[in-house]
Motif scaffolding. Sequence first.
Motif, short mmCIF file in Angstrom:
data_model
loop_
_atom_site.label_atom_id
_atom_site.label_comp_id
_atom_site.label_asym_id
_atom_site.label_seq_id
_atom_site.Cartn_x
_atom_site.Cartn_y
_atom_site.Cartn_z
N ALA A 196 -25.57 4.14 -2.29
CA ALA A 196 -24.13 3.63 -3.02
C ALA A 196 -23.02 4.34 -2.43
O ALA A 196 -21.86 3.69 -2.23
CB ALA A 196 -24.31 4.04 -4.34
N ALA A 205 -22.12 -2.13 -7.39
CA ALA A 205 -21.99 -1.87 -6.02
C ALA A 205 -23.56 -1.79 -5.23
O ALA A 205 -24.39 -1.43 -5.97
CB ALA A 205 -21.62 -0.37 -5.88
N ILE A 221 -30.83 3.33 -9.44
CA ILE A 221 -29.87 4.04 -8.52
C ILE A 221 -30.18 4.58 -7.28
O ILE A 221 -31.01 5.73 -7.35
CB ILE A 221 -28.88 5.31 -9.59
N ILE A 230 -26.78 0.13 -6.89
CA ILE A 230 -26.76 0.59 -8.32
C ILE A 230 -27.33 -0.65 -9.11
O ILE A 230 -26.66 -1.85 -8.82
CB ILE A 230 -25.33 0.91 -8.75
N ILE A 286 -21.94 8.24 -12.19
CA ILE A 286 -21.44 7.44 -10.98
C ILE A 286 -20.11 7.53 -10.98
O ILE A 286 -19.17 7.30 -11.91
CB ILE A 286 -21.84 6.01 -10.89
#
Length: 291
Positions: free
Chosen positions: A8, A81, A3, A84, A128
């Motif tokens: 993001a 996304a 991540i 991620i 998230i």
Amino acid sequence: MPIDAAKATSAEPRITELAWDHKDVQLYHLGIGAGAATPEKPHPATDPDELRYTLESALHVLPSFATVAGGGMALAGGLSAPGIDVDLAAVLHGGQTVTVHRPLPVRGRATQTSSVPAVYDKGKAAVIVLRSETADEDGPLWTCDTQIFVRSEGGFGGDRGPSARLELPERAPDLHTERRIREDQALLYRLSGDWNPLHADPEFAALAGFDRPILHGLCTYGVTLKAVVDTVLGGEVSRVTSYATRFAGVVFPGETLRLRMWREPGRVQVSVTAADRDDAPVLADTVVAHD
């Protein structure tokens, strides 16, 4: 790191075209228990109030349908996304809010705009936050805020995010009811678009630390809203303006949910527990706002 929070949250919004019709609405309603017997409706198949969820000529749309309209593309988009890349076995639904701008139509075409406004660092996990805003040619329809809990992805030094909890009223609940979850409920619900094998495949569930597949959190979410609409709002789905919850525990197919409801001005606060497991918490911080 799988991540990348900065990547993001700075990514361009993703645009998705959605379409649905009465069959999608009916399948969703069946997936959250429409047509099944309840303490209030011992003969649901022919109950006029229940037919509003199952019969196309009398169909009304529960606002929670927004979470699966078009196949639930918002959640899928959030997990793919930019920035991620996570293991589905480590993913749990943390919380969900749907804000309704006007009653959902039985059939429609709409454009969904999705973004990641935040990624929170909870230490041993990451959360998230996904926001999707959906509109058709007549204007905004609904806004969804989804919190996705990803185990073992925290510790990157980010903001921990909000942690306030909503306390239950100290008085006795105004209403209470129970809803039994069918053994095949997850298999039926997943046909609305959430194909995560956590809810169907015992081997995959074992990898996630469960001895058997668990029910979708959004299925429990829908079951709860339907119960509130039926018992407090007289079956009037259009009265709901928003619906928020935090997923506090899992539900296994075959269990019974115990719902306690407190009426307050303009809203209903709800507690949902697993009756078969000494009232283990299932949904917390749950509020249905209405007019």
